[in-house]
Motif scaffolding. Structure first.
Motif, short mmCIF file in Angstrom:
data_model
loop_
_atom_site.label_atom_id
_atom_site.label_comp_id
_atom_site.label_asym_id
_atom_site.label_seq_id
_atom_site.Cartn_x
_atom_site.Cartn_y
_atom_site.Cartn_z
N PHE A 406 21.38 9.96 4.94
CA PHE A 406 21.78 10.37 6.29
C PHE A 406 22.32 9.22 7.13
O PHE A 406 22.80 9.45 8.24
N VAL A 407 22.23 8.00 6.61
CA VAL A 407 22.77 6.85 7.34
C VAL A 407 23.80 6.10 6.49
O VAL A 407 24.33 5.08 6.92
N SER A 408 24.08 6.60 5.30
CA SER A 408 25.10 6.02 4.44
C SER A 408 25.71 7.12 3.60
O SER A 408 25.00 8.00 3.10
N PRO A 409 27.04 7.11 3.41
CA PRO A 409 27.68 8.12 2.57
C PRO A 409 27.55 7.83 1.08
O PRO A 409 27.99 8.61 0.25
N VAL A 410 26.93 6.69 0.73
CA VAL A 410 26.88 6.26 -0.67
C VAL A 410 25.65 6.85 -1.36
O VAL A 410 24.51 6.51 -1.03
N LYS A 411 25.89 7.75 -2.29
CA LYS A 411 24.82 8.29 -3.11
C LYS A 411 25.42 8.68 -4.46
O LYS A 411 26.27 9.56 -4.53
N GLY A 412 24.95 8.06 -5.52
CA GLY A 412 25.48 8.33 -6.84
C GLY A 412 24.96 9.62 -7.43
O GLY A 412 23.85 10.05 -7.10
N PRO A 413 25.71 10.25 -8.31
CA PRO A 413 25.32 11.55 -8.87
C PRO A 413 24.26 11.48 -9.96
O PRO A 413 23.68 12.50 -10.31
N SER A 414 23.98 10.31 -10.50
CA SER A 414 23.10 10.21 -11.67
C SER A 414 21.72 9.69 -11.36
O SER A 414 20.96 9.36 -12.28
N LEU A 415 21.35 9.62 -10.09
CA LEU A 415 20.04 9.05 -9.75
C LEU A 415 18.91 9.81 -10.40
O LEU A 415 17.93 9.21 -10.88
N ASP A 439 26.23 3.34 -10.76
CA ASP A 439 26.50 4.77 -10.59
C ASP A 439 27.19 5.08 -9.27
O ASP A 439 28.04 5.98 -9.19
N VAL A 440 26.85 4.34 -8.20
CA VAL A 440 27.39 4.67 -6.89
C VAL A 440 28.82 4.16 -6.70
O VAL A 440 29.51 4.60 -5.78
N GLU A 441 29.27 3.27 -7.56
CA GLU A 441 30.58 2.65 -7.35
C GLU A 441 31.71 3.67 -7.33
O GLU A 441 32.59 3.64 -6.47
N LYS A 442 31.69 4.60 -8.30
CA LYS A 442 32.78 5.56 -8.40
C LYS A 442 32.87 6.42 -7.15
O LYS A 442 33.95 6.66 -6.61
#
Length: 452
Positions: A406-415, A439-442
């Motif tokens: 909720f404070v960053s748009p960065v969230k990887g799909p494979s967590l 994972d979050v880079e893409k």
């Protein structure tokens, strides 16, 4: 850096937003919420809509609680606006549901209104290109300002909260704690000691449901209050690719918690295949003492095991210092209008109803609240369940912070897959954190974020 200022703003606004009725304990001391302006309590003027019979469509996930909540909302809204018919469509939850939403938006086949996540997952919908901007709508005056960052992009607001704020941490069995003489831990060392006492008693210290991978993430995601407290500004630095889970010891701790659970045999023997509902049953019936989870799950326990509903409490994932013990909070999901809707004014009336005291109270009457509402002027029932009191107490005490998404748009799909691997001993904590940083880079690159 934004951490302390954002933290202070978040806490102050939440405290102002939640008018909690006498819930006992700390919850009974909640300050009264600022009354929403009279004009904001009213829906948009009738002349804004055609008054001709209109049908709008509404897409929601297919969860059991969602179905009950949606039926109540839709029926109450149609009684208020009898010329508008709302037809409900459903989609799966999880990744499959994400794909449905993205596909329907991309093909122009989205319903007139739809429910979806707030926070980082919303960013991936490219709201400025796909959703109706609600900035300036009168009904937004009813919503606590702390919610807006979770549904905003480039200064535009796109959604209204639908449901309650959710605590992310540890659900625990109160009866087990009473029988073993345990106290709610405020440090990780105390939590470790409690787990060893539970294991000595022949019970499962920490229920794990890796058979549903999404449930594996709470030791990492629910630890974010401790991350932002122990490493102020992490969210901003992480978003700018200036800090990492693998290289920041405070951020790495969540992965280490998962590994510790495996190494100390806290999880049940069949954790790798246990499903979410089975885990809730273990907790509710006292087979397990703790379950890292979001508090929304207590509502499902109420449906499955109503006699055990009041046996479940909530506490924050403990950090290293009792003085700074606090909880990570998940904002309510949002309801949105796609730009392809042919009935935008009627859709706005529906969103205005959802964001009103009447709408929130309709939800509360249909589904017992599993957290505080974020609509101004809404009071929780006097008989609210223990886990909601516990969550509200952290907020009232100023010891709460929004989850990273909720404070960053960065969230990887494979967590979730990475967390399962760490929790089942296939990866070390360090390897899991490094895998997630990759994972979050893409996603960050797809969003065009600075520094990636």
């Amino acid at each position: 850096m934004l951490s302390k200022k954002l933290y202070t703003l978040f806490v102050l606004v939440l405290i102002a937003a939640f008018a909690l009725s006498a819930c006992g304990g700390a919850a009974s001391e909640a300050p009264a919420a600022e009354e929403a302006p009279a004009a904001a309590e009213e829906e948009a003027p009738a002349e804004e809509a055609s008054m001709e019979p209109v049908t709008i469509t509404y897409l929601v996930d297919d969860g059991p609680d969602t179905a009950i909540q949606t039926e109540a909302l839709v029926n109450a809204f149609m009684e208020k606006y009898p010329y508008i018919t709302v037809e409900v469509e459903t989609r799966p939850g999880g990744a499959d549901g994400d794909n449905v939403v993205k596909t329907r938006l991309a093909t122009g086949e989205m319903t007139d209104v739809f429910s979806y996540n707030s926070g980082s997952l919303l960013q991936a919908l490219h709201p400025t290109d796909t959703l109706v901007d609600l900035t300036g709508e009168a009904f937004l005056d009813n919503v606590a300002e702390s919610y807006f960052p979770a549904v905003s992009v480039d200064g535009q607001i796109f959604g209204v909260p639908t449901g309650t704020v959710t605590g992310g941490g540890i659900l625990y069995n109160i009866k087990v704690y009473e029988e073993l003489g345990l106290s709610v831990p405020t440090t990780w060392d105390e939590f470790v000691a409690n787990n060893e006492a539970v294991k000595e008693a022949g019970l499962v210290p920490v229920v794990a449901t890796f058979g549903d991978p999404w449930t594996s993430q709470l030791f990492v995601l629910g630890d974010f209050y401790n991350v932002e407290t122990g490493s102020p500004g992490f969210a901003e630095a992480y978003t700018l690719n200036q800090d990492k889970y693998a290289t920041n010891p405070v951020a790495l701790a969540g992965f280490e918690h998962l590994q510790e659970g495996y190494e100390k045999d806290w999880y049940q023997a069949d954790a790798a295949t246990t499903k979410f509902e089975q885990g809730l049953g273990m907790l509710a019936q006292g087979e397990g003492a703790h379950y890292p989870m979001l508090t929304f799950a207590v509502g499902i326990i109420g449906a499955m095991f109503p006699d055990n509903l009041n046996d479940i409490g909530f506490f924050a994932i403990p950090g290293t210092d009792a003085a700074t013990n606090g909880a990570t909070i998940w904002m309510a999901p949002g309801t949105y209008i796609p730009q392809t809707s042919e009935h935008v004014e009627e859709a706005k009336l529906f969103l205005g109803f959802i964001a009103s005291v009447e709408g929130a109270e309709t939800i509360a009457a249909a589904v017992p609240p599993t957290g505080p509402f974020i609509v101004k002027g809404v009071q929780l029932p006097d008989d609210v369940i223990p886990s909601v009191k516990d969550t509200a107490a952290y907020i009232e005490d100023g010891m709460a912070y929004p989850a990273l998404e909720f404070v960053s748009p960065v969230k990887g799909p494979s967590l979730e897959q990475i967390c399962v691997a760490v929790g089942t001993g296939q990866m070390t904590a360090a390897e899991g954190a490094e895998a997630y940083d990759q994972d979050v880079e893409k996603q960050a690159q797809q969003l065009g974020l600075e520094g990636w």
